[in-house]
Design an enzyme around this catalytic site. Structure first.
Site, short mmCIF file in Angstrom:
data_model
loop_
_atom_site.label_atom_id
_atom_site.label_comp_id
_atom_site.label_asym_id
_atom_site.label_seq_id
_atom_site.Cartn_x
_atom_site.Cartn_y
_atom_site.Cartn_z
N ARG A 36 0.82 -1.05 0.12
CA ARG A 36 -0.19 0.42 0.33
C ARG A 36 0.88 1.14 0.23
O ARG A 36 0.61 1.92 -0.58
CB ARG A 36 -0.93 -0.43 1.13
CG ARG A 36 -2.50 -1.04 0.85
CD ARG A 36 -3.25 -1.20 2.13
NE ARG A 36 -3.88 -2.01 2.16
CZ ARG A 36 -4.82 -2.50 3.12
NH1 ARG A 36 -4.68 -2.64 4.39
NH2 ARG A 36 -5.88 -3.19 2.66
N GLY A 400 -13.19 -4.41 -0.27
CA GLY A 400 -14.81 -4.49 -0.02
C GLY A 400 -15.16 -2.94 -0.94
O GLY A 400 -16.59 -2.90 -1.67
#
Ligand code: AMP
Length: 419
Positions: A36, A400
């Protein structure tokens, strides 16, 4: 809406919502996977390369009671600095007390703010004792709404421009992901490079996929993926099912599933998905054979059977060889493939072969010109475990958020900028 490519950050201070929610080693608190952090680099480099300064903000983990050492973003400084050639990263150890540091930033400098979720205002959810009364809950909500406004305007006061590059939290209407955008006009807010490429990949798959288009849906439960599957039925030619949700479908069709995981209350739903798929001409593949286990354990005894003839006392934990071959063939003949969710309990070596085979098949299809998009923590982990991240077209950083986008939902973090 402006594009980051067309914007010059020269002389500007940009506040950037990044996703530095990275895993840390439990004892040393060093970053164990910097994917990330690497994802945020193009945007950071653009800002400082233009001669602007970057104020980075993020959450890390799920702190529930204010500041906690194990959730401090100071633990990512070393990894971030390494990726920027040893650059000095300034750090504000309270995200709401960073005005002086922000004001004193020189061109090309970077300031990282401490974990936003040390304040309940970031998520906008009151932190109450379990035994709080309804009255107390209501009161806390009203108070938090007011203090959330202040929280967001303090963050906005640090910078001239807002950049959102945290795709992983784009489905949350939080202070830093959505509300802060209201403080900037359309010429001073934009997506970073990471969100831009996430949106580009998903839009390619959802709006203009090369055909045939195959979706592979795995994971534990059908109930988690139902909206995604329904939305995809209008777009795909093939739907490959895998993982635990297999058995809700197999049982719905009258098969014997032993003690495999099954959502008894979703049998009608499974039947209605199959009916809908048929009416739309989508070919649904349900695994035909499985690797079974006599208990849910890495050391379980294993056996094989047809998925609809699972012996009593056994549970299916991976797809079998016949299914692997069928799935490889379908993937090979597809021009667009979307994959979410593992084919089995891939965390246990004995039940990882099906998921690895699908990962390999995606890499092969990509080499043959297919566009392959992978999302969801477990499928991404499987791609990484097989060292195939650079052999597929796109690996999404937001499980998600990706699922909600594919469901057709409007993501608050996207809407706040796109309008
Ligand atoms: P999800 O988060 O819904 O994508 O589900 C991922 C989880 O599903 C992983 O932790 C897998 O171990 C689990 N899973 C996959 N296949 C099975 C199966 N056949 N039975 C039970 N759990 C499974």
């Amino acid at each position: 809406m402006i594009n980051i490519n067309d914007f010059s950050f020269a002389g500007k201070r940009a506040i950037v919502r990044v996703d530095f929610n990275v895993p840390l080693d439990k004892s040393t608190l060093a970053v164990t996977d910097d994917t990330r952090i690497r994802g945020a680099l193009p945007t950071i480099k653009k800002i400082i390369g233009d001669g602007g300064s970057a104020i980075l903000m993020s959450h890390l983990g799920r702190p529930k009671k204010g500041p906690e050492e194990k959730f401090s973003l100071k633990h990512v400084i070393a990894a971030l600095s390494d990726h920027l050639g040893g650059k000095n990263i300034k750090f504000a150890d309270d995200c709401l007390k960073a005005k002086d540091l922000a004001d004193s930033l020189q061109h090309g400098e970077i300031l990282l703010l401490e974990n936003l979720r040390f304040y309940a205002e970031e998520e906008g959810k009151p932190r109450l004792a379990d035994d709080a009364t309804e009255e107390e809950k209501k009161e806390a909500k009203t108070q938090l709404k007011a203090s959330q406004k202040e929280f967001v305007s303090t963050l906005a006061s640090y910078a001239d421009v807002y950049v959102n590059d945290a795709f992983g939290t784009a489905h949350r209407a939080h202070g830093s992901t959505a509300l802060i955008a209201d403080h900037y006009d359309a010429d001073h807010k934009m997506f970073g490079y990471l969100i831009n490429s996430e949106l580009q990949s998903m839009d390619k798959v959802l709006t203009a996929p090369d055909k045939p288009f195959t979706a592979i849906m795995g994971g534990a439960k059908v109930s988690d993926k139902i909206l995604v599957i329904e939305n995809l039925l209008d777009k795909v030619h093939n739907l490959l099912i895998g993982g635990g949700m297999t058995y809700t479908f197999v049982k719905a069709m009258g098969g014997k599933i032993g003690s495999s995981i099954c959502e008894e209350d979703k049998l009608d739903l499974a039947r209605s998905i199959l009916k809908k798929a048929e009416s739309k001409g989508v070919k649904v593949y349900i695994p035909t054979d499985a690797i079974n286990a006599d208990k849910f354990d890495a050391d379980a005894n294993t056996g094989e059977s047809k998925t609809d003839e699972t012996p009593d006392g056994w549970m299916g934990l991976d797809i079998g060889q016949e299914t692997i071959q069928t799935y490889e063939e379908v993937i090979k003949n597809s021009k667009t493939v979307l994959w979410n969710g593992p084919m089995g309990v891939f965390e246990m070596e004995k039940f990882a072969a099906g998921t690895s085979a699908v990962a390999q098949a995606l890499a092969k299809a990509t080499a043959n010109g297919a566009f392959t998009l992978i999302g969801g923590g477990d499928s991404v982990a499987a791609i990484n475990k097989n060292k195939l991240a650079d052999k597929v077209s796109y690996v999404s950083t937001g499980g998600g958020a990706m699922l909600e986008y594919i469901e057709g939902k409007e993501l608050p973090g996207i809407k706040a900028i796109r309008g």
